[in-house]
Design an enzyme around this catalytic site. Structure first.
Site, PDB file in Angstrom:
ATOM      1  N   ASN A 213      25.425  31.670  73.404  1.00  0.00           N
ATOM      2  CA  ASN A 213      26.230  31.126  71.951  1.00  0.00           C
ATOM      3  C   ASN A 213      27.111  29.607  72.623  1.00  0.00           C
ATOM      4  O   ASN A 213      27.223  28.939  72.027  1.00  0.00           O
ATOM      5  CB  ASN A 213      26.973  32.151  71.648  1.00  0.00           C
ATOM      6  CG  ASN A 213      26.312  33.203  71.093  1.00  0.00           C
ATOM      7  OD1 ASN A 213      25.403  32.943  70.243  1.00  0.00           O
ATOM      8  ND2 ASN A 213      26.765  34.177  70.828  1.00  0.00           N
ATOM      9  N   VAL A 214      27.580  30.103  73.695  1.00  0.00           N
ATOM     10  CA  VAL A 214      28.472  29.002  74.303  1.00  0.00           C
ATOM     11  C   VAL A 214      27.756  27.645  74.593  1.00  0.00           C
ATOM     12  O   VAL A 214      28.098  26.543  74.350  1.00  0.00           O
ATOM     13  CB  VAL A 214      29.473  29.355  75.396  1.00  0.00           C
ATOM     14  CG1 VAL A 214      30.083  28.235  76.152  1.00  0.00           C
ATOM     15  CG2 VAL A 214      30.250  30.461  75.070  1.00  0.00           C
ATOM     16  N   GLY A 215      26.452  27.834  75.368  1.00  0.00           N
ATOM     17  CA  GLY A 215      25.799  26.745  75.612  1.00  0.00           C
ATOM     18  C   GLY A 215      25.606  25.928  74.459  1.00  0.00           C
ATOM     19  O   GLY A 215      25.423  24.608  74.536  1.00  0.00           O
TER      20      GLY A 215
ATOM     21  N   GLY B 171      31.252  41.993  65.794  1.00  0.00           N
ATOM     22  CA  GLY B 171      30.845  41.003  67.040  1.00  0.00           C
ATOM     23  C   GLY B 171      31.908  40.612  67.978  1.00  0.00           C
ATOM     24  O   GLY B 171      31.794  39.668  68.683  1.00  0.00           O
TER      25      GLY B 171
ATOM     26  N   ASP C 271      38.122  41.434  82.568  1.00  0.00           N
ATOM     27  CA  ASP C 271      38.056  40.071  82.032  1.00  0.00           C
ATOM     28  C   ASP C 271      39.531  39.496  82.297  1.00  0.00           C
ATOM     29  O   ASP C 271      39.468  38.328  82.937  1.00  0.00           O
ATOM     30  CB  ASP C 271      37.557  40.054  80.527  1.00  0.00           C
ATOM     31  CG  ASP C 271      37.545  38.599  80.016  1.00  0.00           C
ATOM     32  OD1 ASP C 271      36.857  37.767  80.254  1.00  0.00           O
ATOM     33  OD2 ASP C 271      38.641  38.458  79.388  1.00  0.00           O
TER      34      ASP C 271
ATOM     35  N   LYS D 165      40.782  36.264  84.936  1.00  0.00           N
ATOM     36  CA  LYS D 165      41.550  35.337  84.487  1.00  0.00           C
ATOM     37  C   LYS D 165      43.041  35.219  85.281  1.00  0.00           C
ATOM     38  O   LYS D 165      43.234  34.070  85.444  1.00  0.00           O
ATOM     39  CB  LYS D 165      41.744  35.363  82.792  1.00  0.00           C
ATOM     40  CG  LYS D 165      40.483  34.959  82.016  1.00  0.00           C
ATOM     41  CD  LYS D 165      40.687  35.497  80.535  1.00  0.00           C
ATOM     42  CE  LYS D 165      39.250  35.258  79.821  1.00  0.00           C
ATOM     43  NZ  LYS D 165      39.343  35.818  78.381  1.00  0.00           N
TER      44      LYS D 165
ATOM     45  N   GLY E  39      36.317  32.265  70.799  1.00  0.00           N
ATOM     46  CA  GLY E  39      35.880  31.265  69.771  1.00  0.00           C
ATOM     47  C   GLY E  39      34.706  30.280  70.595  1.00  0.00           C
ATOM     48  O   GLY E  39      34.949  29.852  71.555  1.00  0.00           O
TER      49      GLY E  39
END
EC number: 1.1.1.3
Length: 336
Positions: free
Chosen positions: A13-15, A205, A219, A223, A314
């Protein structure tokens, strides 16, 4: 006009969001920065598609979205079975773009740097465990190693800490860095218990099929580790304390609301100490975020309290961080 050769690792999705930004804003990058990007390879888990003269990214997107894997692209392109380390060494690229979740990517990041290639990444574990090695290698070779999208997606907290407040000594910061836990806790405020709120997040999702990275605080811990490395000195994820939201009860959420407070997964970052845990914060606090927002309150000796708040998740927001870094890395390369 400078042409910059990109090698893209990760076409999920990000790529694909990154590819769409590169395509849709091609004229903008030419006009504003005098940069032309040529994607010479794209890799997913099925293989590496490599064409030195540049690939048709619209066709790459169509193949991936139709067949689910780049290895189905057999008409005009050859698909290579290369490991990432082999690929970064063999493919002639100026910048390696890593938008994978490969926890061992530091190995091929280092290989790429040693071969004179810049790095742009949204991949958190390499930095959370190997920050000092990666940044040290990049600085030694005067190469860009940029990672804006690892924290708060495209909201530029990395740039702020790395370049924006160089006269300030940072005293500490508190931040909400994981949107999935914010959604789950918000659902619990509306009466759902943890398990039901998690299932709602998965159905929409917002949470992964395996949600452990989010709900256990991993996660947010990655960060927060990166933020400490930037604000103070390098540490690793193994040096911090992490507790997720799995044990937060509906009763605790309700009682917090009765006191005019809300529970959020907060990362507290001080020199030599990082703690990620659920905490009550006042409803009027910048940390009382909703939806997919992230927020950080940074305390410094000169500016006092500085708040940065914006999208922490997003696809287009993450792509903004990645592509901004691609532009910055391109401009920093010799001859730009």
């Amino acid at each position: 006009m400078r042409e910059v050769k990109l090698s893209l690792f990760g076409f999920g999705n990000v790529g694909r969001a990154v590819a769409r930004v590169l395509l849709s804003k091609e004229a903008f990058f030419r006009e504003r920065y005098r940069l032309k990007f040529r994607v010479v390879s794209v890799a997913d888990t099925s293989g590496v598609v490599w064409l030195p003269e540049g690939m048709d990214m619209r066709e790459a997107l169509a193949v991936k979205e139709t067949f689910g894997k780049l290895s189905s692209w057999t008409n005009d392109y050859e698909v290579y079975s290369l490991t990432p380390k082999e690929a970064v060494r063999e493919i002639d690229a100026d910048i390696i773009v890593d938008v994978t979740n490969d926890k061992n990517a530091h190995e091929w990041h280092l290989a790429a740097l040693r071969d004179g290639r810049g790095i742009v990444t949204s991949n958190k574990p390499p930095l959370a465990f190997h920050y000092a090695d990666l940044i040290g290698e990049a600085e030694k070779r005067d190469l860009p190693y940029l990672f804006e999208a690892t924290v708060m997606a495209g909201t530029p907290i990395i740039t702020l800490l790395r370049e924006g407040i160089l006269a300030d000594s940072i005293e500490g910061m508190e931040a909400v860095l994981n949107a999935t836990t914010t959604f789950i806790l918000s659902q619990m405020e509306m009466g759902q218990d943890f398990e039901r709120a998690l299932k709602t997040a998965q159905r929409l999702g917002i949470a992964e099929r395996d949600p452990s990275g989010d709900v256990l605080g991993i996660d947010a811990g990655y960060k927060a580790t990166v933020l400490h490395c930037l604000a103070f000195h390098p540490i690793t994820f193994d040096d911090i304390a992490v507790k997720g939201i799995a044990e937060v009860t509906s009763g605790e959420v309700r009682r917090a609301r009765e006191r005019g407070r809300t529970i959020r997964l907060v990362a507290a970052v001080e020199k030599g100490k990082v703690v990620v845990e659920p905490r009550e914060v006042p409803l009027g606090s910048p940390l009382a975020v909703e939806s997919h927002e992230n927020a950080a309150v940074i305390r410094t000796d000169l500016l006092g309290e500085l708040v940065i708040k914006g999208a922490g998740a997003g696809l287009k927001e993450t792509a903004s961080g990645v592509v901004s870094d691609i532009v910055k890395a391109s401009l920093s390369l010799r001859g730009a």
